[in-house]
Design a protein around this motif. Sequence first.
Motif, short mmCIF file in Angstrom:
data_model
loop_
_atom_site.label_atom_id
_atom_site.label_comp_id
_atom_site.label_asym_id
_atom_site.label_seq_id
_atom_site.Cartn_x
_atom_site.Cartn_y
_atom_site.Cartn_z
N TYR B 86 -0.14 5.34 0.98
CA TYR B 86 -0.05 6.54 1.83
C TYR B 86 -0.83 6.25 3.11
N PRO B 87 -0.39 6.82 4.26
CA PRO B 87 -1.13 6.59 5.50
C PRO B 87 -2.49 7.29 5.46
N ARG B 88 -3.50 6.64 5.97
CA ARG B 88 -4.86 7.21 5.93
C ARG B 88 -5.67 6.80 7.16
N VAL B 89 -6.69 7.60 7.45
CA VAL B 89 -7.66 7.29 8.51
C VAL B 89 -9.03 7.40 7.88
N LEU B 90 -9.81 6.34 8.01
CA LEU B 90 -11.16 6.29 7.42
C LEU B 90 -11.17 6.79 5.97
N PHE B 91 -10.31 6.22 5.19
CA PHE B 91 -10.14 6.51 3.76
C PHE B 91 -9.52 7.88 3.47
N PHE B 92 -9.33 8.72 4.48
CA PHE B 92 -8.79 10.05 4.22
C PHE B 92 -7.27 10.04 4.40
N PRO B 93 -6.51 10.44 3.38
CA PRO B 93 -5.05 10.44 3.50
C PRO B 93 -4.60 11.39 4.61
N ARG B 94 -3.64 10.92 5.41
CA ARG B 94 -3.14 11.73 6.52
C ARG B 94 -1.96 12.59 6.07
N MET B 95 -1.30 12.17 4.98
CA MET B 95 -0.18 12.94 4.45
C MET B 95 -0.37 13.03 2.93
N HIS B 96 0.24 14.02 2.34
CA HIS B 96 0.18 14.11 0.89
C HIS B 96 1.54 13.82 0.30
N GLU B 97 1.54 13.00 -0.75
CA GLU B 97 2.81 12.51 -1.30
C GLU B 97 3.64 13.63 -1.93
N GLY B 98 3.00 14.63 -2.45
CA GLY B 98 3.73 15.72 -3.12
C GLY B 98 4.35 15.24 -4.42
N LYS B 99 5.32 16.01 -4.92
CA LYS B 99 5.97 15.68 -6.20
C LYS B 99 7.21 14.84 -5.90
N TRP B 100 7.15 13.60 -6.16
CA TRP B 100 8.27 12.72 -5.80
C TRP B 100 8.86 12.00 -7.00
N ILE B 101 8.26 12.11 -8.16
CA ILE B 101 8.76 11.40 -9.34
C ILE B 101 9.76 12.30 -10.06
N GLY B 102 10.92 11.73 -10.36
CA GLY B 102 11.99 12.52 -10.99
C GLY B 102 13.02 12.96 -9.97
N GLU B 103 12.76 12.67 -8.71
CA GLU B 103 13.70 13.08 -7.66
C GLU B 103 14.69 11.97 -7.34
N ILE B 104 15.74 12.33 -6.62
CA ILE B 104 16.70 11.33 -6.13
C ILE B 104 16.41 11.07 -4.66
N TRP B 105 16.24 9.81 -4.33
CA TRP B 105 16.06 9.43 -2.93
C TRP B 105 17.43 8.98 -2.42
N THR B 106 17.75 9.36 -1.21
CA THR B 106 19.10 9.06 -0.70
C THR B 106 19.05 8.08 0.48
N GLY B 107 20.23 7.51 0.74
CA GLY B 107 20.41 6.68 1.96
C GLY B 107 19.66 5.36 1.95
N GLY B 108 19.63 4.67 0.84
CA GLY B 108 18.90 3.40 0.75
C GLY B 108 19.51 2.31 1.63
N ARG B 109 18.67 1.63 2.38
CA ARG B 109 19.14 0.49 3.19
C ARG B 109 18.04 -0.55 3.29
N LEU B 110 18.46 -1.79 3.48
CA LEU B 110 17.51 -2.91 3.50
C LEU B 110 17.01 -3.15 4.91
N ILE B 111 15.72 -3.48 5.01
CA ILE B 111 15.15 -3.94 6.28
C ILE B 111 14.32 -5.18 5.96
N PRO B 112 14.60 -6.34 6.53
CA PRO B 112 15.74 -6.63 7.40
C PRO B 112 17.06 -6.53 6.64
N PRO B 113 18.16 -6.25 7.36
CA PRO B 113 19.44 -6.09 6.65
C PRO B 113 19.95 -7.39 6.04
N LYS B 114 20.82 -7.23 5.07
CA LYS B 114 21.40 -8.41 4.40
C LYS B 114 22.45 -9.04 5.33
N ILE B 115 22.30 -10.33 5.53
CA ILE B 115 23.27 -11.04 6.38
C ILE B 115 23.89 -12.15 5.54
#
Lengths: 244, 227
Positions: B86-115
């Motif tokens: 998670y992004p942080r400044v001086l050990f303090f998290p800048r964002m909170h992850e929230g409830k993300w386990i059990g969810e569906i993540w959409t729009g997966g893509r590779l970086i760098p892309p597959k060539i």
Amino acid sequence: MSDNGTDHSSPLLRGIESAKREHARRVRRTILVLLIGTVLLCAAVVLFLFSTGYGYADLNAAYISRHSMEVPQTGPVPPQKILDLAEKKLDQVRPKGIFVVVDHVRNHLYLRDGDKVVLDALCSAGAGTLLTDPKSDRHWVFDTPVGRFFVRGKRKDPTWTAPDWDYIESGEPFPKNYADRVQEGMLGEYALDLGGGPSGYMIHGTLYTRLLGRNVSHGCVRVGQDDLRIIWQKVPIGATVFMY
Amino acid sequence: MRKRLLSLAFLAFSVVALAGVVRVLAQAEPPQEPLPLRAALAEQEARLATSNTFYLELDLSHPAIKLCHSGVALATYPIDSLKVGYPRVLFFPRMHEGKWIGEIWTGGRLIPPKIINRIRITPGSVPSAEIAVPALIPPTMSDLIPVPPVYTIVFDGGRVIRVTLVGKITGAVGQPDKGRGWWADFLAGLGLRRADSLRISASMPANDGASLFRSFPDKSPELLILP
């Protein structure tokens, strides 16, 4: 007078000596303060650099339970019914009995019955090459297609009807009669058609067993003779073929 | 005195035996998610399975990424270690992850892309493809698709999985994405650059990670996170 010729008894000289010592002490103290300050500043910068950016936490059981999605305990539909319905849907969509899985990157073909692997065979999938007809500007990409397919038909001693690209690739003229395109013995003992007719995609045998495990075909999946016999026996028409 | 010693020994024995029984029971039955969560997960999986496309599953309890289609895990790519960033400044998290386990993540893509470094056939250069045996050993997809030692699977909403390959990669090796190093993370932590809202860092055996990259579905797959 002392041995080294300094007169310690003179108050003026003593004062000068004392001032020099004091000055030296101040210089030393200033250097020390600067040094400690620099070290502290460096430590602060390093601490800032290392404590800023991304922090990482272990994904342990406590973390997982804290961040798992919240599901309402009660609702219009009881959870058991939702579970049963979802499992019914999964059962409907999952293949029944033996099915085929082709990994076209690792060139492996698996016969599976549920999670059980019945056969792991080396195969040759599409080479991924490009061909352009210089006369008509038609293009081909020789990839093995990916997705879910079905065995549309099974043929013993299959013939192969050479498509246009075969003649363009070899630089030979197209035959005048369609019958001249039909070639025997190229596909081994058996072929399982996956759609697209006699020039469509198939799982079939090969004359070039030394190239099994490499991407050499024009999109079909080639397997060795012994494995092909097992596939012929075990895979019925209508069976699912996953290719990825 | 002797009686008291005996009763103390009996008590100690009982405690040890009880602990043993509890442990055996705990091993025999792995802890299950509560029924509402299981139902919600099965519902999500059924939705993906009926989409007739490839999708991914990230199993956190038995760390692995699975490539699935129609409710069947076609390939399993094991993960050596998993961490969540998670992004942080001086050990303090800048964002909170929230409830993300059990969810569906959409729009997966590779970086760098597959060539795919495809080979172009010159017409007439192949003397009848089905008759001639190639003189040279032809390449495989592992030779044609270079895999970087570190790559990222980006999903909608800035959620990412960063995959680090451990060991020697078989086949072609690609260049890692230069814009995703330590400095980029530092700037993202300070808020001077767009930060990944949630980053899962996964270390995988090189060949498994490379296979996942090379077999990654072209049509932006969805990902189900399983607890």
